[in-house]
Design a protein around this motif. Structure first.
Motif, mmCIF file in Angstrom:
data_model
loop_
_atom_site.group_PDB
_atom_site.id
_atom_site.type_symbol
_atom_site.label_atom_id
_atom_site.label_comp_id
_atom_site.label_asym_id
_atom_site.label_seq_id
_atom_site.Cartn_x
_atom_site.Cartn_y
_atom_site.Cartn_z
ATOM 1 N N ILE A 70 0.834 -1.270 -0.169
ATOM 2 C CA ILE A 70 0.116 -0.067 0.133
ATOM 3 C C ILE A 70 0.771 1.342 0.254
ATOM 4 N N ALA A 71 1.976 1.281 0.813
ATOM 5 C CA ALA A 71 2.919 2.520 1.067
ATOM 6 C C ALA A 71 3.575 2.895 -0.603
ATOM 7 N N LYS A 72 3.662 1.564 -1.111
ATOM 8 C CA LYS A 72 4.512 1.849 -2.382
ATOM 9 C C LYS A 72 3.666 2.476 -3.610
ATOM 10 N N LEU A 73 2.431 1.935 -3.524
ATOM 11 C CA LEU A 73 1.578 2.171 -4.479
ATOM 12 C C LEU A 73 0.949 3.661 -4.256
ATOM 13 N N ALA A 74 0.996 4.073 -2.913
ATOM 14 C CA ALA A 74 0.396 5.352 -2.298
ATOM 15 C C ALA A 74 1.309 6.386 -2.763
ATOM 16 N N THR A 75 2.550 6.029 -2.770
ATOM 17 C CA THR A 75 3.633 7.345 -2.920
ATOM 18 C C THR A 75 4.424 7.199 -3.979
ATOM 19 N N TRP A 76 4.071 6.018 -4.997
ATOM 20 C CA TRP A 76 4.597 6.053 -6.306
ATOM 21 C C TRP A 76 4.370 7.443 -6.916
#
Length: 262
Positions: A159-165
């Motif tokens: 989630i963190a990677k997708l949200a901050t991409w």
């Protein structure tokens, strides 16, 4: 748009689902979301709305019920919930991220067309938020068993990677977790949406009064001929991540249709 993991701690996150406000998967998702931010809103259907797709309630009023701080149920569909959240309950400040799930059962291939879980996330994307749908496949040998440890171990980082991409836009992602314990997961694969080679069954029967009925059954097979597909990857023990879009235009055919209607 959220650009760094440090900023995610200050992000406003909306949680919804299609299994209902009291679902186990929503509780698991809340625990995960609270690892990422303190500003968590939960607005979900009052009762189960599985396979409701992207339906809206238009012919009757909707009723909200406040269950706690930033926690509401809506007597409508998953799409209703996200719409009411972003246009009414959270109108002062729209969410930066919409998370839908964690669904009890995978949403792979053509499931995404029927899925209320995916629809809730899609509504979030349509209304301007980056959105993620999350679903968990039952155990490969026992369909009554779900490995929640697989979700709790891998979902926060995904989630963190997708949200901050840094890719711009109100993107929509479909994430599915395999039906195996966390220590057996082989990795994470970015996959295309598959399409099962065989469709669903229709079950015939008679109710206790002897009246005949028809019931939508299960898919005959989960095999797909689509290369690099979510259906294949999850069967091989991978978590799948698929970017989706709500523009259904077939651009390849569109380019060829000019001569059809000159």
């Amino acid at each position: 748009m959220i650009k760094t993991l440090e900023n995610l701690a200050n992000a406003r996150i909306l949680l919804s689902n299609d299994d209902g406000i009291h679902a186990k998967g929503l509780s698991v998702l809340e625990d995960i979301a609270r690892q990422l931010s303190d500003d968590i809103w939960i607005i979900a259907p009052e009762s189960e709305q599985s396979a409701s797709s992207h339906s809206l309630t238009l012919r009757r009023p909707l009723r909200e019920r406040k269950l706690g701080d930033k926690r509401y149920s809506i007597d409508g569909t998953p799409t209703d919930c996200v719409l009411m959240a972003m246009k009414y309950l959270m109108a002062d400040k729209s969410p930066d991220l919409v998370l839908s799930g964690v669904n009890v059962g995978a949403n792979l291939g053509e499931d995404v067309i029927y899925s209320g879980t995916v629809a809730a996330a899609m509504e979030g994307a349509i209304l301007g938020a980056r959105s993620v749908a999350l679903s968990l496949r039952p155990d490969d040998q026992d369909e009554s068993l779900f490995h929640w440890d697989t979700v709790t171990k891998f979902a926060p980082d995904i989630i963190a990677k997708l949200a901050t991409w840094s890719e711009p836009g109100n993107l929509l992602f479909n994430v599915n977790f395999p039906g195996i314990p966390a220590d057996q997961v082989k990795g994470i694969k970015v996959c295309a949406q598959g399409h099962r080679d065989e469709g669903t069954t229709v079950v015939e029967g008679n109710d206790p009064s002897g009246r005949p009925y028809l019931w939508v059954g299960q898919f005959i097979s989960h095999h797909t001929s689509v290369p690099n597909a979510d259906l294949t990857a999850i069967a091989d023990g991978y978590i799948t991540v698929t970017p989706l879009k709500y523009d259904l235009t077939d651009n390849a055919v569109l380019k060829k249709m000019g001569s059809l209607f000159p």
